[in-house]
Scaffold this active site. Structure first.
Site, mmCIF file in Angstrom:
data_model
loop_
_atom_site.group_PDB
_atom_site.id
_atom_site.type_symbol
_atom_site.label_atom_id
_atom_site.label_comp_id
_atom_site.label_asym_id
_atom_site.label_seq_id
_atom_site.Cartn_x
_atom_site.Cartn_y
_atom_site.Cartn_z
ATOM 1 N N LYS A 130 0.154 4.243 -0.316
ATOM 2 C CA LYS A 130 -0.488 5.456 0.240
ATOM 3 C C LYS A 130 -0.172 6.646 -0.677
ATOM 4 O O LYS A 130 -0.031 6.457 -1.879
ATOM 5 C CB LYS A 130 -0.033 5.680 1.680
ATOM 6 N N ASN B 104 0.874 -1.175 0.000
ATOM 7 C CA ASN B 104 0.000 0.000 0.000
ATOM 8 C C ASN B 104 0.908 1.221 0.000
ATOM 9 O O ASN B 104 1.481 1.563 1.030
ATOM 10 C CB ASN B 104 -0.904 -0.027 1.239
ATOM 11 N N GLU C 53 -7.279 4.889 7.316
ATOM 12 C CA GLU C 53 -7.068 6.315 7.001
ATOM 13 C C GLU C 53 -8.272 6.890 6.260
ATOM 14 O O GLU C 53 -8.559 8.084 6.385
ATOM 15 C CB GLU C 53 -5.762 6.474 6.196
ATOM 16 N N GLY D 67 2.082 2.388 10.584
ATOM 17 C CA GLY D 67 3.057 3.462 10.422
ATOM 18 C C GLY D 67 3.755 3.855 11.707
ATOM 19 O O GLY D 67 4.442 4.875 11.766
ATOM 20 N N HIS E 110 -9.880 1.374 4.344
ATOM 21 C CA HIS E 110 -8.616 1.526 5.082
ATOM 22 C C HIS E 110 -8.861 2.487 6.250
ATOM 23 O O HIS E 110 -9.642 3.426 6.135
ATOM 24 C CB HIS E 110 -7.532 2.068 4.139
HETATM 25 P P1 PGA Z 1 2.426 0.328 7.536
HETATM 26 O O1 PGA Z 1 0.995 0.566 6.845
HETATM 27 O O2 PGA Z 1 2.942 -0.997 7.027
HETATM 28 O O3 PGA Z 1 3.265 1.475 7.091
HETATM 29 O O4 PGA Z 1 2.208 0.309 9.000
HETATM 30 C C1 PGA Z 1 0.103 -0.506 6.612
HETATM 31 C C2 PGA Z 1 -1.188 0.032 6.027
HETATM 32 O O5 PGA Z 1 -1.668 1.081 6.468
HETATM 33 O O6 PGA Z 1 -1.773 -0.589 5.124
#
Ligand code: PGA
Length: 250
Positions: free
Chosen positions: A13, A11, A99, A174, A97
């Site tokens: 983002k 992902n 977010e 994250g 997701h």
């Molecule tokens: P991350 O994100 O691996 O950077 O923690 C995972 C995600 O939000 O899909």
């Protein structure tokens, strides 16, 4: 243990650019050589779908979108329809997701509508669920993920076995703070049980873990009986790390 192929989905983002995407994908595809033991996908920012479609053509890397509209077409400024995504060879769509739930107010109902729309068009939704730190500390983890999954479990006319579910504890995204393999497995078992109660094909459904999965912790997470892959944010932006995670998924 089940025998289905694992899925590792990156992902990206809101990261990337024409030059960086090309370098990253070329390194991933070169690193995969003749292919991977698992399925591989990258969920890329919408403006790069055409570029990524052409760079991944004929490779083992499938294209995913980071979102999809619940509407078919029309006056929905800024949204992307399933038909548009399919024009660019998109196979999977992230749906719900954290977010999107957090910053764009996506409710369980909207997430279910998006999953429904994706399925109806032949795109596989990767439906994300997960609790916040506050919810975990209040002992609500199970209730939260069950509520989020319940919203998508009866999608009109579609078998739930056609979806992918990603468990992503919000506190692990994250942050570098991963759920331990035991913590992740415990929630995956809850989700599997809920899916089993709804479908006789629940074993076929891939349950991904997401949240600070990296080259160092992937093997242990992926060794858990109900973890069928990963949704990888930060570590999917570095080809060597992403390739190591893919190599751990057999
Ligand atoms: P991350 O994100 O691996 O950077 O923690 C995972 C995600 O939000 O899909």
């Amino acid at each position: 243990m089940n025998s289905k192929k694992k899925l590792i989905a990156g992902n990206w983002k809101m990261n990337g650019g024409l030059a960086a995407n090309e370098a990253l994908l070329k390194a991933i595809i070169a690193g995969l050589g003749d292919g991977a033991a698992c399925d591989v996908a990258v969920a890329v920012p919408a403006p790069y779908l055409a570029q990524v479609q052409s760079l991944t053509f004929g490779s083992a890397v499938a294209v995913a979108s980071q979102d999809v509209s619940q509407h078919e077409a029309g006056a929905f400024t800024g949204e992307m329809s399933v038909a548009m995504l399919k024009d660019f060879g998109v196979r999977y769509a992230l749906v719900g997701h954290s977010e999107r739930r957090q910053y764009h107010g996506e409710s369980d109902v909207v997430v279910a509508e998006k999953a429904q729309r994706a399925l109806a068009a032949g795109l596989t939704p990767i439906i994300c669920v997960g609790e916040t730190l506050q919810e975990r500390e209040a002992g609500q983890t199970e209730a939260v993920v069950k509520r989020q999954l319940a919203a998508v479990i009866h999608l009109n006319g579609h078998c739930i076995s056609e979806v992918v579910v990603a468990y992503e504890p919000v506190w692990a995204i994250g942050t570098g703070r991963t759920a331990s393999p035991e913590q992740a497995q415990a929630v995956h078992a809850v989700l599997r049980a809920q899916l089993s109660a709804a479908s006789e094909h629940a074993d076929r459904i891939r349950l991904l873990y997401g949240g600070s999965m990296n080259a160092a912790n992937a093997a242990q997470l992926l060794a858990q009986p109900d973890i069928d892959g990963g949704l990888v944010g930060g570590a999917s932006l570095k080809a060597p790390d992403f390739l190591q995670i893919i190599a751990a998924a057999r």
